[in-house]
Design a protein around this motif. Structure first.
Motif, mmCIF file in Angstrom:
data_model
loop_
_atom_site.group_PDB
_atom_site.id
_atom_site.type_symbol
_atom_site.label_atom_id
_atom_site.label_comp_id
_atom_site.label_asym_id
_atom_site.label_seq_id
_atom_site.Cartn_x
_atom_site.Cartn_y
_atom_site.Cartn_z
ATOM 1 N N ARG A 187 0.828 -1.211 0.000
ATOM 2 C CA ARG A 187 0.000 0.000 0.000
ATOM 3 C C ARG A 187 0.864 1.264 0.000
ATOM 4 O O ARG A 187 0.429 2.312 -0.459
ATOM 5 C CB ARG A 187 -0.934 0.016 1.206
ATOM 6 N N ARG A 220 0.668 1.942 -9.051
ATOM 7 C CA ARG A 220 -0.311 0.860 -8.927
ATOM 8 C C ARG A 220 0.387 -0.486 -9.042
ATOM 9 O O ARG A 220 1.146 -0.736 -9.974
ATOM 10 C CB ARG A 220 -1.357 0.994 -10.032
ATOM 11 N N ASP A 222 -0.680 -15.405 -1.054
ATOM 12 C CA ASP A 222 -1.641 -14.767 -0.145
ATOM 13 C C ASP A 222 -1.743 -13.271 -0.409
ATOM 14 O O ASP A 222 -2.836 -12.702 -0.442
ATOM 15 C CB ASP A 222 -1.249 -15.008 1.315
ATOM 16 N N ALA A 225 -0.961 -11.609 -3.234
ATOM 17 C CA ALA A 225 -1.569 -11.375 -4.538
ATOM 18 C C ALA A 225 -3.097 -11.537 -4.453
ATOM 19 O O ALA A 225 -3.842 -10.706 -4.998
ATOM 20 C CB ALA A 225 -0.980 -12.327 -5.572
ATOM 21 N N ALA A 226 -3.557 -12.565 -3.777
ATOM 22 C CA ALA A 226 -5.000 -12.772 -3.612
ATOM 23 C C ALA A 226 -5.621 -11.607 -2.850
ATOM 24 O O ALA A 226 -6.695 -11.107 -3.218
ATOM 25 C CB ALA A 226 -5.267 -14.094 -2.886
ATOM 26 N N HIS A 227 -4.944 -11.142 -1.804
ATOM 27 C CA HIS A 227 -5.425 -10.016 -1.003
ATOM 28 C C HIS A 227 -5.533 -8.746 -1.854
ATOM 29 O O HIS A 227 -6.495 -7.988 -1.716
ATOM 30 C CB HIS A 227 -4.482 -9.791 0.190
ATOM 31 N N LEU A 228 -4.546 -8.536 -2.737
ATOM 32 C CA LEU A 228 -4.538 -7.333 -3.575
ATOM 33 C C LEU A 228 -5.372 -7.495 -4.853
ATOM 34 O O LEU A 228 -5.609 -6.513 -5.561
ATOM 35 C CB LEU A 228 -3.103 -6.971 -3.968
ATOM 36 N N GLY A 229 -5.768 -8.723 -5.174
ATOM 37 C CA GLY A 229 -6.531 -8.979 -6.387
ATOM 38 C C GLY A 229 -5.695 -8.856 -7.646
ATOM 39 O O GLY A 229 -6.171 -8.396 -8.684
ATOM 40 N N VAL A 230 -4.418 -9.276 -7.556
ATOM 41 C CA VAL A 230 -3.513 -9.227 -8.709
ATOM 42 C C VAL A 230 -2.909 -10.611 -8.913
ATOM 43 O O VAL A 230 -2.946 -11.452 -8.016
ATOM 44 C CB VAL A 230 -2.385 -8.167 -8.504
ATOM 45 N N PRO A 231 -2.315 -10.870 -10.080
ATOM 46 C CA PRO A 231 -1.690 -12.181 -10.312
ATOM 47 C C PRO A 231 -0.427 -12.374 -9.474
ATOM 48 O O PRO A 231 0.255 -11.411 -9.126
ATOM 49 C CB PRO A 231 -1.327 -12.165 -11.801
#
Length: 190
Positions: free
Chosen positions: A93, A98, A164, A166-172
């Motif tokens: 963050r 981005r 974990d 990447a899933a949290h951020l919604g990215v690959p």
């Protein structure tokens, strides 16, 4: 078994003899580097100062390793990179660009052997920010006894933490070579 122990004792005596053969000023400086967890500087100094007495790079590494054992808990160890989701998410963050992917890449050096860098890949501006460096010891502590299968501990910890995050951020999440250390593996591309 007895012979292997005797051989190990002979190697330790040889290493100790090489250490004692270094000038006092060099030994003091090496110990200073070791106490500050500067293993690379310590190895380089031992190697350069001991080369004329037959101390090669491997012997320099053994000498410095024994100095680390000698000082034990007195060494001001370089802290582990945090691998928990909250810490990694806070670091991600804090990046001004981005984040478009999380990537794990192999790296290595003569001090740490193979390790994994966990990167946040950004666009506009295109780049990357290292979120964590996952050395063997860091990985073992982070995995806390979890079964990593056949993976190198650094790869297992990077896969878990990176996946974990990447899933949290919604990215690959991308790790081109989790099974085999390869610092030339293909990098992530959008």
């Amino acid at each position: 078994m007895t012979n292997r122990g005797a051989d190990a004792d002979a190697v330790d005596r040889e290493t100790e003899s090489q250490w004692e053969g270094l000038p006092a000023g060099i030994r003091t400086q090496v110990d200073g580097y070791v106490l500050q967890d500067g293993s690379f500087q310590a190895i380089r100094l031992v190697w350069e100062a001991g080369r004329a007495q037959g101390v090669g790079l491997y012997e320099a590494q053994k000498i410095v390793h024994l100095r680390y054992l000698h000082f034990g808990d007195r060494v001001a160890r370089t802290p582990d990179s945090p691998l928990d989701l909250d810490s990694l998410a806070a670091l991600a963050r804090g990046i001004r660009a981005r984040v478009v992917a999380i990537e794990a890449v192999w790296d290595g050096d003569t001090v740490h052997d193979w390790f994994v860098r966990l990167l946040a890949v950004t666009d506009e501006p295109a780049g990357e920010k290292c979120l964590a460096t996952i050395y063997w010891g860091t990985a073992v502590r982070a995995l806390d006894g979890a079964d990593e299968g056949a993976l190198h501990p650094s790869a297992a910890a990077a896969t878990r933490a990176g996946g974990d995050l990447a899933a949290h951020l919604g990215v690959p999440f991308h790790f081109a070579s989790p099974d085999t250390p390869d610092d030339e593996a293909p990098r992530w591309r959008p």
